[in-house]
Design a protein around this motif. Structure first.
Motif, PDB file in Angstrom:
ATOM      1  N   ILE A 138      13.235  -4.671  -3.218  1.00  0.00           N
ATOM      2  CA  ILE A 138      13.115  -5.665  -4.279  1.00  0.00           C
ATOM      3  C   ILE A 138      12.567  -6.961  -3.683  1.00  0.00           C
ATOM      4  O   ILE A 138      13.047  -7.429  -2.649  1.00  0.00           O
ATOM      5  CB  ILE A 138      14.484  -5.943  -4.941  1.00  0.00           C
ATOM      6  CG1 ILE A 138      15.083  -4.651  -5.510  1.00  0.00           C
ATOM      7  CG2 ILE A 138      14.350  -6.991  -6.040  1.00  0.00           C
ATOM      8  CD1 ILE A 138      14.304  -4.051  -6.661  1.00  0.00           C
ATOM      9  N   VAL A 172      10.022 -10.416 -10.473  1.00  0.00           N
ATOM     10  CA  VAL A 172      10.764  -9.473  -9.654  1.00  0.00           C
ATOM     11  C   VAL A 172       9.885  -8.237  -9.508  1.00  0.00           C
ATOM     12  O   VAL A 172       9.276  -7.778 -10.478  1.00  0.00           O
ATOM     13  CB  VAL A 172      12.142  -9.121 -10.268  1.00  0.00           C
ATOM     14  CG1 VAL A 172      12.000  -8.556 -11.670  1.00  0.00           C
ATOM     15  CG2 VAL A 172      12.906  -8.169  -9.376  1.00  0.00           C
ATOM     16  N   LEU A 174       9.138  -4.343  -7.543  1.00  0.00           N
ATOM     17  CA  LEU A 174       9.643  -3.163  -6.850  1.00  0.00           C
ATOM     18  C   LEU A 174       8.607  -2.751  -5.809  1.00  0.00           C
ATOM     19  O   LEU A 174       7.469  -2.430  -6.157  1.00  0.00           O
ATOM     20  CB  LEU A 174       9.866  -2.029  -7.855  1.00  0.00           C
ATOM     21  CG  LEU A 174      10.283  -0.686  -7.293  1.00  0.00           C
ATOM     22  CD1 LEU A 174      11.667  -0.764  -6.671  1.00  0.00           C
ATOM     23  CD2 LEU A 174      10.264   0.382  -8.393  1.00  0.00           C
ATOM     24  N   TYR A 197       3.251  -3.166  -5.099  1.00  0.00           N
ATOM     25  CA  TYR A 197       4.427  -3.459  -5.923  1.00  0.00           C
ATOM     26  C   TYR A 197       4.126  -3.179  -7.396  1.00  0.00           C
ATOM     27  O   TYR A 197       2.994  -3.350  -7.852  1.00  0.00           O
ATOM     28  CB  TYR A 197       4.809  -4.939  -5.824  1.00  0.00           C
ATOM     29  CG  TYR A 197       4.991  -5.465  -4.429  1.00  0.00           C
ATOM     30  CD1 TYR A 197       6.241  -5.484  -3.830  1.00  0.00           C
ATOM     31  CD2 TYR A 197       3.899  -5.975  -3.727  1.00  0.00           C
ATOM     32  CE1 TYR A 197       6.408  -5.987  -2.545  1.00  0.00           C
ATOM     33  CE2 TYR A 197       4.064  -6.472  -2.439  1.00  0.00           C
ATOM     34  CZ  TYR A 197       5.317  -6.481  -1.853  1.00  0.00           C
ATOM     35  OH  TYR A 197       5.463  -6.972  -0.591  1.00  0.00           O
TER      36      TYR A 197
END
Lengths: 227, 356
Positions: A138, A172, A174, A197
């Motif tokens: 994250i 945010v 991943l 990401y």
């Protein structure tokens, strides 16, 4: 939006396939060391929903956009084990169509469009300490900077101008490397892509002046790459 | 089974090129000049062509030095036994003959010299044979003949439906349902109405009883547009906002003069109302046109009315907010390249101001 998601899925496919074993470039004094290519830029491809926060917009346009965008950040300072600070620029495009209102307040058959093209200049902070030190994929990102939004209103008459304001964003992401490190290494070796990401970003803008086109909250999802 | 169609597909032009390349005499090539079918099916004729017995002008090239060029219709008319009746399958009919002038000559005939108006469907093979007799009953060589196919289609496509009355300020979009077999659509506008405004630069057509200018053809656009046009009052006043029923479109016959609209789905016809006064109305109808140029009857006639409208900028200003134009852009759809350049320019200017 579906196309962009499909593109993301396509690019992430190699990362999700094959073994998940870590690749190592060298072993020095019995310690395995990963050598990455230099990481200087971050590129984002994004799609999302953006609507100016005015009552007039809701009366004329029944249209979510979408807002498409691309952003390029330059890494200017690296924070050891924490992340990096950068500056970047973005360009977006969204078009909204509706119908003008008649004397009775009801929509006529006269089409009207509003086109928004934001191009903010952003200071960016990326925090990837979780991914680097704790192997939690994250990554967080904060953005702030002046926003310039070119608007073109094509209705009863055509008018255009640039609205100026402050743009912020909180993201945010991943990190996809986590799913297949071997494939991630392959991307780095072949293309110089350090990390990839999938992200979700909440952002807002106070762009106004010539026309209020800002909104307190909008969102976007997309794919980003550092290289 | 395979070779025969392949041989048939070889055009006379291609064959001519083949013989030319091998040093033999070139075959006669036939190119249609009129009617101009570039917008439609090549060598296709429609119901209007047949009804008016339109002129067919053919350009013949590589015509050998003989006295006549004799025209036949049928299959394999280059074979003498098909022309002279010496075989049981003598299916070539002599049409007419013309005197040969030069190796390149034009032939003007009427469409009904080649075919009958009830011969719809299959291609009709026309042969031009150079001969020293006006009957061309002798053997001919490959260099002595050429052929061209004509096709007649007199069936008009279905009439477009789904039109509804529309209101707008400077323009309106009139949606309609597309029909099968339509190559394109034509938009007709009648402003010569009671209570409507008629264009000053275009008088009523000779047989339409006071009809407005049909506008120009624009086959390349997705939505045709037609300007109701500036002008002086031609009607008797009244009728403001009411749909007039005295339009020539009601029961009239389309003549192909409407503005062309290309559309396959989600069709809309954009009509400019700039020439109408507030509250005035014009009648609109749409036809469908197939690839041979056959035009359907007029659709249901609907009315477009100019009203006072409020757009996004107006509403913002009503809310007490700004909508400040930064340039003197003209009305109409913006060019993407111009938008890009405008964005770049405004960005630079605004950024300088912002920094200052």
């Amino acid at each position: 939006m579906a196309r962009l998601i499909a593109l993301g899925a396509l690019l992430s496919c190699p990362l999700a396939s094959g073994a998940s074993a870590q690749d190592f470039d060298e072993t020095i004094h019995g310690e395995q060391i990963v050598i990455e290519s230099p990481e200087r830029f971050s590129l984002e491809l994004r799609v999302g929903v953006y609507q100016p926060d005015t009552a007039a917009f809701d009366m004329v346009f029944d249209d979510l956009g979408p807002m498409l965008g691309v952003e390029l950040d330059v890494i200017v300072y690296r924070l050891e084990d924490v992340g990096w600070i950068g500056v970047g620029g973005s360009f977006g495009w969204g078009s909204y169509s509706g119908f003008t209102l008649g004397p009775d307040g009801m929509p006529t058959n006269e089409e009207t469009t509003l086109t928004l093209m934001p191009f903010p200049v952003l200071a960016v902070l990326r925090v990837d300490v979780l991914a680097r030190l704790l192997d939690i994929p994250i990554v967080f990102m904060g953005k702030i900077g002046p926003d310039f939004v070119l608007w073109i209103n094509d209705g009863r008459t055509t008018s255009s101008n640039v609205a100026i304001g402050l743009r912020w964003g909180a993201q945010v992401a991943l990190e996809l490397d986590w799913f297949d490190r071997r494939a991630a290494r392959g991307l780095d070796d072949e293309w110089g892509i350090n990390h990839s990401y999938l992200f979700f970003e909440l952002y807002g803008s106070t762009a106004g002046g010539s026309m209020e086109v800002g909104t307190p909250f909008a969102w976007a999802i997309g794919l980003s790459l550092t290289f | 089974l395979l070779v025969a169609p392949m041989l048939r597909c070889l055009s006379p032009i291609a064959l001519g090129g083949l013989f030319f390349a091998s040093g033999a005499s070139a075959q006669i090539t036939i190119t249609p000049l009129e009617p101009d079918r570039t917008e439609f099916e090549t060598n296709g004729f429609n119901a209007r062509d047949c009804e008016t017995n339109t002129v067919v002008r053919l350009d013949l090239n590589n015509v050998p030095d003989r006295m006549f060029v004799v025209f036949f219709r049928g299959d394999s008319c280059n074979e003498v036994d098909r022309r002279d009746g010496s075989t049981t399958v003598a299916d070539c009919d002599r049409l007419f003959s013309v005197e040969r002038t030069t190796d390149r000559m034009e032939v003007d005939q009427r469409i009904q010299d080649f075919l009958d108006c009830d011969e719809e469907g299959a291609a009709i093979h026309i042969f031009a044979i150079a001969s020293d007799t006006s009957t061309a009953t002798e053997e001919v060589t490959t260099a002595d003949w050429g052929t061209i196919d004509f096709k007649l289609d007199t069936t008009a496509p279905a009439t477009p439906t789904g039109l509804t009355d529309a209101t707008g300020g400077t323009s309106v979009n009139v949606p309609f349902e597309p029909v099968s077999n339509a190559f394109r659509y034509r938009l007709y506008l009648d402003t010569a109405l009671t209570g409507a405004t008629m264009r000053t630069e275009a008088g009523p057509p000779p047989d339409a009883g006071g009809r407005g200018d049909a506008g120009s053809t624009d086959a390349g656009s997705d939505a045709g547009s037609m300007d109701a046009g500036p002008g002086s009052d031609a009607g008797g006043g009244g009728g403001a906002g009411m749909c007039p029923t005295d339009s020539w479109l009601n029961g009239g016959t389309p003549d192909g003069s409407g503005t062309a609209i290309s559309c396959t789905a989600n069709c809309e016809a954009e009509v400019s109302l700039a020439g109408l006064a507030i509250g005035q109305t014009a009648a609109v109808a749409i036809t469908a046109e197939d690839q041979a140029g056959n035009e359907s009857p007029f659709s249901q006639v609907v009315c477009v009315t100019r009203v006072m409208t409020t757009d996004y900028c107006d509403l913002l200003m009503m809310e007490g907010k700004q909508c400040e134009d930064g340039c003197s852009c003209s009305s109409g759809r913006s060019d993407p390249v111009a938008i890009g350049l405008l964005a770049l320019g405004l960005f630079v200017v605004r950024r300088r101001r912002w920094r200052a």
